[in-house]
Motif scaffolding. Structure first.
Motif, PDB file in Angstrom:
ATOM      1  N   LEU A  25      32.598  42.870  49.304  1.00 25.14           N
ATOM      2  CA  LEU A  25      31.220  43.282  50.037  1.00 25.14           C
ATOM      3  C   LEU A  25      30.821  44.616  49.552  1.00 25.14           C
ATOM      4  N   ASN A  26      31.891  45.477  48.724  1.00 25.66           N
ATOM      5  CA  ASN A  26      31.613  46.674  48.689  1.00 25.66           C
ATOM      6  C   ASN A  26      30.879  46.937  47.133  1.00 25.66           C
ATOM      7  N   PRO A  27      29.792  47.293  47.112  1.00 25.53           N
ATOM      8  CA  PRO A  27      29.043  47.184  45.666  1.00 25.53           C
ATOM      9  C   PRO A  27      29.829  48.169  44.814  1.00 25.53           C
ATOM     10  N   GLN A  28      30.542  49.138  45.218  1.00 18.79           N
ATOM     11  CA  GLN A  28      31.386  50.126  44.299  1.00 18.79           C
ATOM     12  C   GLN A  28      32.545  49.662  43.920  1.00 18.79           C
ATOM     13  N   ALA A  29      33.050  48.320  44.321  1.00 20.71           N
ATOM     14  CA  ALA A  29      34.406  47.889  44.032  1.00 20.71           C
ATOM     15  C   ALA A  29      34.439  46.617  43.134  1.00 20.71           C
ATOM     16  N   GLN A  30      35.375  46.631  41.966  1.00 21.43           N
ATOM     17  CA  GLN A  30      35.578  45.720  41.216  1.00 21.43           C
ATOM     18  C   GLN A  30      36.633  44.955  41.127  1.00 21.43           C
ATOM     19  N   ILE A  31      36.798  43.606  41.648  1.00 23.37           N
ATOM     20  CA  ILE A  31      38.444  43.095  41.549  1.00 23.37           C
ATOM     21  C   ILE A  31      38.662  42.731  40.312  1.00 23.37           C
ATOM     22  N   CYS A  32      39.448  43.341  39.660  1.00 23.72           N
ATOM     23  CA  CYS A  32      39.773  43.027  38.264  1.00 23.72           C
ATOM     24  C   CYS A  32      41.109  42.281  37.984  1.00 23.72           C
ATOM     25  N   ALA A  33      42.055  42.738  38.843  1.00 25.83           N
ATOM     26  CA  ALA A  33      43.557  42.081  38.822  1.00 25.83           C
ATOM     27  C   ALA A  33      43.989  41.942  40.163  1.00 25.83           C
ATOM     28  N   VAL A  34      44.910  40.926  40.064  1.00 26.87           N
ATOM     29  CA  VAL A  34      45.706  40.422  41.228  1.00 26.87           C
ATOM     30  C   VAL A  34      47.188  39.967  40.917  1.00 26.87           C
ATOM     31  N   CYS A  35      47.969  40.225  41.919  1.00 27.99           N
ATOM     32  CA  CYS A  35      49.325  40.119  41.521  1.00 27.99           C
ATOM     33  C   CYS A  35      49.989  39.209  42.854  1.00 27.99           C
ATOM     34  N   ASP A  36      50.803  38.358  42.497  1.00 28.72           N
ATOM     35  CA  ASP A  36      51.694  37.861  43.672  1.00 28.72           C
ATOM     36  C   ASP A  36      52.900  37.160  42.789  1.00 28.72           C
ATOM     37  N   ALA A  37      54.042  37.356  43.321  1.00 33.44           N
ATOM     38  CA  ALA A  37      55.036  36.625  42.774  1.00 33.44           C
ATOM     39  C   ALA A  37      54.953  34.975  42.887  1.00 33.44           C
ATOM     40  N   ASP A  38      54.332  34.629  43.858  1.00 33.42           N
ATOM     41  CA  ASP A  38      53.748  33.168  43.684  1.00 33.42           C
ATOM     42  C   ASP A  38      52.485  33.061  42.933  1.00 33.42           C
ATOM     43  N   GLU A  39      52.661  32.263  41.732  1.00 27.35           N
ATOM     44  CA  GLU A  39      51.580  32.487  40.716  1.00 27.35           C
ATOM     45  C   GLU A  39      50.439  31.836  41.302  1.00 27.35           C
ATOM     46  N   SER A  40      50.711  30.535  42.054  1.00 23.77           N
ATOM     47  CA  SER A  40      49.517  29.948  42.565  1.00 23.77           C
ATOM     48  C   SER A  40      48.643  30.524  43.788  1.00 23.77           C
ATOM     49  N   ARG A  41      49.369  31.425  44.368  1.00 21.36           N
ATOM     50  CA  ARG A  41      48.567  32.187  45.138  1.00 21.36           C
ATOM     51  C   ARG A  41      47.622  33.148  44.586  1.00 21.36           C
ATOM     52  N   ALA A  42      48.181  33.982  43.432  1.00 16.72           N
ATOM     53  CA  ALA A  42      47.340  34.676  42.929  1.00 16.72           C
ATOM     54  C   ALA A  42      46.217  33.916  42.092  1.00 16.72           C
ATOM     55  N   SER A  43      46.539  32.853  41.386  1.00 18.43           N
ATOM     56  CA  SER A  43      45.757  32.425  40.640  1.00 18.43           C
ATOM     57  C   SER A  43      44.550  31.770  41.398  1.00 18.43           C
ATOM     58  N   LYS A  44      44.727  31.283  42.784  1.00 16.84           N
ATOM     59  CA  LYS A  44      43.598  30.735  43.550  1.00 16.84           C
ATOM     60  C   LYS A  44      42.650  31.936  43.850  1.00 16.84           C
ATOM     61  N   VAL A  45      42.881  33.123  44.263  1.00 17.64           N
ATOM     62  CA  VAL A  45      41.981  34.318  44.487  1.00 17.64           C
ATOM     63  C   VAL A  45      41.202  34.595  42.960  1.00 17.64           C
ATOM     64  N   ALA A  46      42.218  34.635  42.050  1.00 13.48           N
ATOM     65  CA  ALA A  46      41.791  35.281  40.737  1.00 13.48           C
ATOM     66  C   ALA A  46      40.137  34.296  40.182  1.00 13.48           C
ATOM     67  N   ARG A  47      40.493  33.013  40.534  1.00  9.74           N
ATOM     68  CA  ARG A  47      39.340  32.025  40.248  1.00  9.74           C
ATOM     69  C   ARG A  47      38.218  32.441  41.013  1.00  9.74           C
ATOM     70  N   LYS A  48      38.232  32.949  41.960  1.00  5.05           N
ATOM     71  CA  LYS A  48      37.227  33.333  42.901  1.00  5.05           C
ATOM     72  C   LYS A  48      36.581  34.663  42.406  1.00  5.05           C
ATOM     73  N   TYR A  49      37.279  35.458  42.056  1.00  2.63           N
ATOM     74  CA  TYR A  49      36.970  36.960  41.537  1.00  2.63           C
ATOM     75  C   TYR A  49      36.582  37.120  40.098  1.00  2.63           C
ATOM     76  N   GLU A  50      37.154  36.002  39.464  1.00  2.00           N
ATOM     77  CA  GLU A  50      37.094  36.306  37.745  1.00  2.00           C
ATOM     78  C   GLU A  50      38.171  37.329  37.419  1.00  2.00           C
ATOM     79  N   ALA A  51      39.311  37.491  38.065  1.00  2.00           N
ATOM     80  CA  ALA A  51      40.299  38.645  37.795  1.00  2.00           C
ATOM     81  C   ALA A  51      41.359  38.095  36.953  1.00  2.00           C
ATOM     82  N   THR A  52      42.108  38.991  36.333  1.00  2.00           N
ATOM     83  CA  THR A  52      43.321  38.503  35.702  1.00  2.00           C
ATOM     84  C   THR A  52      44.492  38.336  36.610  1.00  2.00           C
ATOM     85  N   VAL A  53      45.283  37.349  36.467  1.00  2.00           N
ATOM     86  CA  VAL A  53      46.377  36.897  37.238  1.00  2.00           C
ATOM     87  C   VAL A  53      47.842  37.561  36.652  1.00  2.00           C
TER      88      VAL A  53
END
Ligand SMILES: NC(=O)c1ccc[n+]([C@@H]2O[C@H](COP(=O)([O-])OP(=O)(O)OC[C@H]3O[C@@H](n4cnc5c(N)ncnc54)[C@H](O)[C@@H]3O)[C@@H](O)[C@H]2O)c1
Length: 340
Positions: A25-53
């Motif tokens: 929601l914040n126009p000054q934030a860009q979600i670029c990268a996500v990390c989780d030890a469980d790759e499937s959890r990270a990949s799920k959110v990464a797809r939505k925000y076009e972030a690197t896993v």
């Protein structure tokens, strides 16, 4: 407009509920990268925000060129990850409890000071409307000198939200050594410090196992506190209440403030010999859905980065709340009053 490149480390319950939507929601934030030890959890959110896993936080911090990270991991991992980020000049918003020991909390504060980076702790309850209004009323002297308080935070247990359910870190004494104290009581310790602008000097604790059969940590806590300014009060927390409770009452010489005691009127002031004054504001469970900046945590963190202001909840706030929790735990185990 200046934007901040963000990484989110830990893609579990709280980041999905609060931090990802608030960053989005914040126009000054860009979600670029996500990390989780469980790759499937990270990949799920990464797809939505076009972030690197990433599945390793060090890789994220080395490769993703982020300016800030939000850390939402089991608490025993917070210091290691936060210090690694801060020492690379990356600003950190770390969930509570910031650490499981005061030495580690100090390391985090020291790393932020040494590197001139920002360290914020996720005590979102400070931003709840009933609490911010009560803060202003107390400062204005509306209820006079504060003599006491009573605060409760309880619900049916983190197995109902943590993505790992019954196997969650919340029930593992190595990952969250002080159980419900570090999960819920710590929020209310911070809230009382914030409302009263005062520090706890003495604490007594009682801990119990009341419902969480799978837990090797305590699920019920009652703390009694003495504050430097003379007020005394209690903080009760539980993972075994059937229904959620979030109430706080502050008692002053001229009247009382009731927070979240009535869904219709989340803040009520009762003064001696006068009718009650009620404030029609969003209640604690509704306010995040009714405001653009939602909980206020990410909004405050980005504001501090972009405008080079102090963060609204500092590493020292995290440290003082942790100190009180550890003292309450110590008191419960030894049966002694602990001075801070
Ligand atoms: N401020 C609040 O109101 C609030 C509410 C809930 C949780 N929290 C805090 O947020 C933090 C996370 O809690 P949660 O409820 O989201 O838990 P969760 O169990 O739902 O999520 C934790 C995530 O961390 C991941 N993880 C574990 N070890 C990892 C590692 N080494 N590297 C990368 N990822 C790893 C897990 O796979 C999981 O997805 C805790 O510190 C908790 O106290 C704060």
């Amino acid at each position: 407009m200046r934007t901040v490149r963000f990484g989110v480390i830990g893609c579990g319950f709280i980041s999905k509920l609060r931090h990802f939507p608030e960053l989005e929601l914040n126009p000054q934030a860009q979600i670029c990268a996500v990390c989780d030890a469980d790759e499937s959890r990270a990949s799920k959110v990464a797809r939505k925000y076009e972030a690197t896993v990433y599945t390793n936080y060090k890789d994220l911090l080395e490769c993703a060129e982020v300016e800030a990270v939000v850390i939402c991991l089991p608490p025993h991992l917070h210091p290691e990850v936060a210090v690694y980020a801060l020492e690379r000049g990356v600003h950190v918003m770390c969930e509570k409890p910031m650490a499981t020991s005061l030495i580690e909390a100090e390391r985090m504060i020291d790393a932020a000071e040494r590197t001139g980076t920002k360290l914020m702790i996720g005590f979102n309850q400070r931003f709840v409307p009933s609490h911010t209004y009560a803060y202003q009323l107390i400062r204005s002297g509306a209820i006079g000198r504060i003599t006491g308080f009573h605060s409760v935070f309880g619900h049916s247990g983190p197995e109902h939200w943590s993505l790992d359910g019954n196997r969650s870190f919340y029930f593992n004494s190595k990952q969250l050594p002080f159980g419900v104290l570090g999960d819920l009581s710590i929020h209310k310790i911070d809230l009382i410090r914030y409302l009263l602008q005062d520090e706890c000097t003495e604490i007594n604790g009682i801990l119990a196992h009341t419902g969480q059969k799978q837990a090797d940590v305590y699920d019920y806590s009652v703390l009694s506190l003495r504050m430097a300014g003379g007020a005394v009060g209690t903080i009760t927390s539980s993972w075994s209440y059937a229904l959620q409770e979030h109430t706080t009452i502050v008692y002053g010489e001229n009247g009382n403030l009731y927070m979240e005691c009535d869904d219709q009127f989340p803040l009520r002031m009762m003064l001696r010999n006068q009718d009650a004054v009620t404030y029609k504001i969003p209640a604690i469970m509704a306010y995040e859905r009714q405001r653009e900046e939602r909980s206020g945590v990410i909004h405050g963190f980005i504001d501090a980065i972009v405008n080079d202001k102090p963060v609204p909840v500092s590493g020292r706030d995290g440290y003082m709340a942790l100190k009180a929790i550890l003292a309450g735990y110590d008191s419960a185990l030894t049966g002694k009053t602990i001075s801070l």
